[in-house]
Design a protein around this motif. Structure first.
Motif, PDB file in Angstrom:
ATOM      1  N   LEU A 274      37.647  37.571  45.544  1.00  0.00           N
ATOM      2  CA  LEU A 274      36.406  37.486  44.331  1.00  0.00           C
ATOM      3  C   LEU A 274      37.352  37.153  43.540  1.00  0.00           C
ATOM      4  CD1 LEU A 274      34.445  40.001  46.365  1.00  0.00           C
ATOM      5  CD2 LEU A 274      33.662  37.793  45.368  1.00  0.00           C
ATOM      6  N   ASN A 275      39.150  37.924  43.217  1.00  0.00           N
ATOM      7  CA  ASN A 275      39.448  38.115  42.223  1.00  0.00           C
ATOM      8  C   ASN A 275      39.450  37.037  41.359  1.00  0.00           C
ATOM      9  OD1 ASN A 275      39.078  40.509  41.649  1.00  0.00           O
ATOM     10  ND2 ASN A 275      40.884  40.970  42.892  1.00  0.00           N
ATOM     11  N   ALA A 276      40.447  35.535  42.352  1.00  0.00           N
ATOM     12  CA  ALA A 276      40.681  34.700  42.398  1.00  0.00           C
ATOM     13  C   ALA A 276      39.592  33.868  41.731  1.00  0.00           C
ATOM     14  CB  ALA A 276      41.786  34.419  43.821  1.00  0.00           C
ATOM     15  N   GLN A 277      39.201  34.288  42.762  1.00  0.00           N
ATOM     16  CA  GLN A 277      37.711  32.553  42.567  1.00  0.00           C
ATOM     17  C   GLN A 277      37.562  31.343  41.088  1.00  0.00           C
ATOM     18  OE1 GLN A 277      36.056  31.151  45.350  1.00  0.00           O
ATOM     19  NE2 GLN A 277      34.130  30.159  44.291  1.00  0.00           N
TER      20      GLN A 277
ATOM     21  N   THR B 191      38.619  41.195  48.333  1.00  0.00           N
ATOM     22  CA  THR B 191      39.072  41.406  46.991  1.00  0.00           C
ATOM     23  C   THR B 191      39.290  40.535  46.070  1.00  0.00           C
ATOM     24  OG1 THR B 191      38.210  43.608  47.377  1.00  0.00           O
ATOM     25  CG2 THR B 191      39.552  43.513  45.203  1.00  0.00           C
ATOM     26  N   GLU B 192      40.702  40.249  46.891  1.00  0.00           N
ATOM     27  CA  GLU B 192      41.984  39.329  46.469  1.00  0.00           C
ATOM     28  C   GLU B 192      40.964  37.893  46.196  1.00  0.00           C
ATOM     29  OE1 GLU B 192      44.870  39.086  48.277  1.00  0.00           O
ATOM     30  OE2 GLU B 192      45.855  40.694  48.018  1.00  0.00           O
TER      31      GLU B 192
ATOM     32  N   ARG C 205      40.467  44.085  51.404  1.00  0.00           N
ATOM     33  CA  ARG C 205      41.967  43.174  50.150  1.00  0.00           C
ATOM     34  C   ARG C 205      41.685  42.440  50.113  1.00  0.00           C
ATOM     35  NH1 ARG C 205      45.008  47.648  52.945  1.00  0.00           N
ATOM     36  NH2 ARG C 205      46.363  45.497  53.738  1.00  0.00           N
TER      37      ARG C 205
ATOM     38  N   SER D 284      39.476  32.199  38.669  1.00  0.00           N
ATOM     39  CA  SER D 284      41.067  31.181  38.337  1.00  0.00           C
ATOM     40  C   SER D 284      41.215  30.235  39.430  1.00  0.00           C
ATOM     41  CB  SER D 284      42.085  32.103  38.116  1.00  0.00           C
ATOM     42  OG  SER D 284      42.138  32.856  39.135  1.00  0.00           O
TER      43      SER D 284
END
Length: 553
Positions: free
Chosen positions: A178-181, A175-176, A172, A183
């Motif tokens: 990667l998603n935050a990278q 994944t977070e 998790r 922004s």
């Protein structure tokens, strides 16, 4: 071990007090006599769900108390000691009061407790197996749970679950990240601009600035009022200080003549001291005050910035400093946020740790499965299933779970030459009840509880099979206290102590439980085997059943 049970206005019991001795205890009685009375009362004391139907008709509450003895350093002793519930009596008193409204209250050793705690303690001191427990055999997790419980793999299984949770948590986080990278840089830039914008005022206390500005704005009226006040206190011809001194001189000469006057004089003397101190402070305050128009202009500028930023960020002016701290913390967290590559390495490491622990547990389970299946086979064969055969089947899961890498099935066949199949597919109801009974007895041998209750688990068996069940329970009672509710005379005959429940047609009806003497046990066994008609044949058969018990010893 359960030593005593008291029931007051509980279901069919008016006032029932019962001693429960150690060893193998059975409870028998005709259908509808109230055999479930004892079990329901014990369950209530162990924190199980209750309702108003358990309150005797015509009364407002039911009261049940169960008393257990325990050994030092036992699990229950440690439990009550940790919670400071030990009363040094060597006993545990569990009490439950059930009101006709449906509410209930509970106590442990006289102290109020929650049902959660009561249930937690209950699971330590008593293990309960009902006639419906055989349905557990058909649930997919049961073979694995039974294997782990009997082989004492709890610690290893818990290690695997924790390793799995760590692995999933790292997935998790990765994944977070990667998603935050995407922004992350934009958010950092925004936070830096916001912090730069409030930097000029963030170091100031808005409320202090506002108060200082307000004081300077009213400087002229403050000084005028303070000067007038000082004149009245100490500088006019007839000022308060002089007048109070005159009053004190007059009262001083009479203070010794009256206790009440003396108290008044003392109070005014204290007031004089307070007024003198306040007058001095007021004079010092006036001397220190000066009007600084430049300072007032600076404060006005700072307040204007506070109000502009408060409108922009939809805050109260006094909240800007704390909001700045929040932005600063968020900025530090973003700057310290691990990049996806390092988190990916953590995912790999935690996965390997999980697999290593799961592989170890899998090998341990497979090594324990064969002798355990063999032991189960031998035990079940004695219950009129001479061709019974069990084996555990391990299948690798396509996706690992918190319980391990393999699914575990218990396979069974009752017929020679027929390959074993999953238990749920091939076992009849009678076979399931016998298998469940053996598995429960095997489990009970491993339990730390000092009391085990079996509620009509011998349903579906009779004759010689019931006698063997009785011997199994009698052997188990050498290690723990056993209470068994049964309809089988062959089981009851193997017991150390026999309790009989009878319904009495009072108004309203009530049930009583008696401990039977050896002679009365024979009559009860005869009733169980021969029905209503008790004759010399049924009595002789009952005596033979008891003789089997003593020969078995």
């Amino acid at each position: 071990m359960l030593t005593h049970l008291t029931l007051i206005n509980f279901a069919l019991a008016d006032h029932l007090a019962l001693d429960i001795p150690p060893g193998f205890n059975v409870l028998t009685g005709e259908t509808g006599a109230g055999k479930s009375l004892l079990l329901d009362a014990l369950s209530a004391c162990l924190g199980e769900r209750t309702d108003s139907n358990l309150v005797r008709f015509g009364t407002d509450k039911a009261d049940v108390t169960a008393t257990f003895s325990y050994e030092e350093n036992s699990p229950e002793a440690m439990w009550i000691t940790q919670r400071e519930l030990n009363d040094n009596s060597g006993e545990i008193h569990l009490r439950r009061v059930i009101f006709a409204t449906g509410r209930s209250k509970a106590w442990i050793n006289g102290r109020p407790t929650s049902l959660t705690e009561l249930k937690e303690l209950g699971r330590i001191i008593v293990q309960l197996y009902s006639q419906h427990s055989q349905q557990q055999l058909l649930e997919p997790p049961y073979p694995r749970q039974w294997l782990d419980r009997y082989s004492d793999f709890h610690l290893q299984a818990n290690t695997v679950r924790q390793a799995y949770q760590t692995w999933q948590k790292n997935i998790r986080l990765h994944t977070e990240a990667l998603n935050a990278q995407a922004s992350k840089l934009q958010r950092i830039q925004t936070l830096e601009l916001q912090l730069e914008e409030i930097e000029e005022v963030a170091q100031y206390n808005y409320l202090e600035i506002e108060q200082e500005f307000d004081r300077l704005s009213h400087h002229e009226s403050i000084m005028q009022d303070c000067s007038q006040s000082l004149n009245i206190l100490d500088e006019d011809e007839q000022n308060i200080t002089q007048e109070l001194a005159n009053i004190l001189r007059k009262l001083e000469s009479h203070a010794s003549r009256s206790e009440q006057l003396n108290e008044i004089y003392s109070a005014l003397l204290n007031a004089q001291s307070e007024i003198n101190d306040a007058t001095l402070s007021l004079r010092q305050f006036i001397d220190r005050q000066s009007f600084d128009p430049e300072r007032m202009e600076q404060l006005n500028h700072e307040l204007a910035i506070f109000h502009r930023l408060a409108r922009k960020y939809r805050l109260q002016p006094e909240e800007i400093a704390s909001q700045g701290e929040s932005w600063q913390n968020e900025l530090l967290q973003l700057q310290q946020l691990e990049d996806p590559e390092s988190l990916s390495a953590q995912v790999d490491q935690s996965y390997m740790a999980f697999v290593d622990a799961a592989e170890t547990l899998d090998r341990m389970r497979q090594e324990a499965a064969m002798p355990l299946a063999k032991q189960l086979t031998e035990q079940v064969k004695t219950l009129a299933l001479p061709e019974a055969y069990f084996e555990f089947k391990f299948e690798r899961l396509s996706e690992a779970t918190a319980e391990g890498l393999s699914s575990i099935q218990l396979l069974f066949t009752a017929n020679k030459g027929i390959p074993p199949q999953p238990l749920a597919k091939v076992a009849s109801g009678g076979e399931l009840s016998r298998i469940a009974l053996v598995m429960q007895v095997m489990n009970a041998e491993k339990t730390e509880a000092e009391m085990i209750v079996f509620d009509e688990i011998d349903v579906g068996i009779s004759g010689g099979t019931a006698e063997i069940v009785g011997r199994l329970l009698s052997g188990l009672a050498k290690h723990v206290q056993v209470l068994c509710i049964t309809h089988q005379a062959q089981v009851a005959a193997q017991s150390d102590h026999h309790l009989l429940v009878q319904k009495q047609q009072t108004d309203p009806a009530s049930s009583c439980i008696f401990a039977l003497s050896e002679e009365k046990r024979i009559y009860e066994l005869a009733r169980m085997t021969g029905g209503i008609e008790i004759n010399s044949t049924t009595l002789e058969h009952a005596k033979q059943l008891r003789e089997l018990k003593f020969h078995a010893k």
